[in-house]
Design a protein around this motif. Structure first.
Motif, mmCIF file in Angstrom:
data_model
loop_
_atom_site.group_PDB
_atom_site.id
_atom_site.type_symbol
_atom_site.label_atom_id
_atom_site.label_comp_id
_atom_site.label_asym_id
_atom_site.label_seq_id
_atom_site.Cartn_x
_atom_site.Cartn_y
_atom_site.Cartn_z
ATOM 1 N N ILE A 94 0.839 -1.196 0.000
ATOM 2 C CA ILE A 94 0.000 0.000 0.000
ATOM 3 C C ILE A 94 0.876 1.249 0.000
ATOM 4 N N SER A 95 1.976 1.197 0.733
ATOM 5 C CA SER A 95 2.911 2.326 0.758
ATOM 6 C C SER A 95 3.470 2.594 -0.637
ATOM 7 N N ASP A 96 3.865 1.538 -1.338
ATOM 8 C CA ASP A 96 4.361 1.697 -2.713
ATOM 9 C C ASP A 96 3.277 2.282 -3.611
ATOM 10 N N ALA A 97 2.044 1.835 -3.408
ATOM 11 C CA ALA A 97 0.933 2.332 -4.218
ATOM 12 C C ALA A 97 0.750 3.829 -4.033
ATOM 13 N N LEU A 98 0.769 4.271 -2.800
ATOM 14 C CA LEU A 98 0.564 5.691 -2.533
ATOM 15 C C LEU A 98 1.779 6.525 -2.926
ATOM 16 N N LEU A 99 2.964 5.936 -2.843
ATOM 17 C CA LEU A 99 4.180 6.654 -3.233
ATOM 18 C C LEU A 99 4.137 7.046 -4.701
ATOM 19 N N THR A 100 3.638 6.165 -5.562
ATOM 20 C CA THR A 100 3.609 6.495 -6.989
ATOM 21 C C THR A 100 2.634 7.636 -7.278
ATOM 22 N N THR A 101 1.502 7.649 -6.566
ATOM 23 C CA THR A 101 0.559 8.761 -6.746
ATOM 24 C C THR A 101 1.190 10.069 -6.305
ATOM 25 N N GLN A 102 1.819 10.035 -5.148
ATOM 26 C CA GLN A 102 2.473 11.231 -4.623
ATOM 27 C C GLN A 102 3.567 11.701 -5.573
ATOM 28 N N LEU A 103 4.374 10.789 -6.053
ATOM 29 C CA LEU A 103 5.463 11.147 -6.956
ATOM 30 C C LEU A 103 4.923 11.732 -8.265
ATOM 31 N N GLY A 104 3.868 11.147 -8.807
ATOM 32 C CA GLY A 104 3.275 11.667 -10.039
ATOM 33 C C GLY A 104 2.794 13.097 -9.876
ATOM 34 N N LEU A 105 2.161 13.382 -8.737
ATOM 35 C CA LEU A 105 1.672 14.739 -8.498
ATOM 36 C C LEU A 105 2.804 15.713 -8.196
ATOM 37 N N ILE A 106 3.774 15.269 -7.416
ATOM 38 C CA ILE A 106 4.917 16.134 -7.091
ATOM 39 C C ILE A 106 5.676 16.521 -8.351
#
Length: 130
Positions: A94-106
């Motif tokens: 789940i952490s990896d899943a949310l990291l990609t969303t955060q990275l895409g937006l950042i």
């Protein structure tokens, strides 16, 4: 380098995010730094405008793809192990899943700002050259 960073850099979606971001930012910065109000510069900005916008738009979509991929991996693990047995492994997915969303937006937000700045410089240059 810790194991966590190595795991992140082996994620193909994160690598795609970083690759698209590097291309986008290189194009934006090159067009902004080599700014000379000339017809050649206007032609180059006009030529690259849509591809840059497309690349920037792909960043949050790749982040969303990473989220879906991470959640699917987590749910596949749950179904294969008949329930919630190893919380650490699931929370990592789940952490990896949310990291990609955060990275895409950042990566997307500053690129959008730079793209708008390039657009305003383009419009100003058109007015100067007329």
């Amino acid at each position: 380098m810790s194991s966590n960073y190595i795991d992140i850099l082996t994620n193909p979606i994160i690598l795609a995010l970083l690759g698209v971001a590097v291309v986008s930012y290189c194009l934006l910065i090159e067009l902004l730094l080599v700014r000379h109000p000339s017809t050649l510069w206007l032609a180059r900005v006009s030529y690259w405008s849509k591809p840059i916008s497309t690349l920037i738009a792909a960043l949050p979509l790749l982040g969303l793809l990473g989220t879906i991929n991470g959640l699917l991996t987590t749910f596949n693990y749950i179904s294969a192990n008949h329930g919630l047995s190893q919380n650490e492994i699931m929370s990592g997915g789940i952490s990896d899943a949310l990291l990609t969303t955060q990275l895409g937006l950042i990566l997307a937000v500053p690129a959008v700002v730079l793209r708008q700045y390039l657009s305003s410089q383009y419009k100003k240059s058109i007015m100067v050259l007329k």
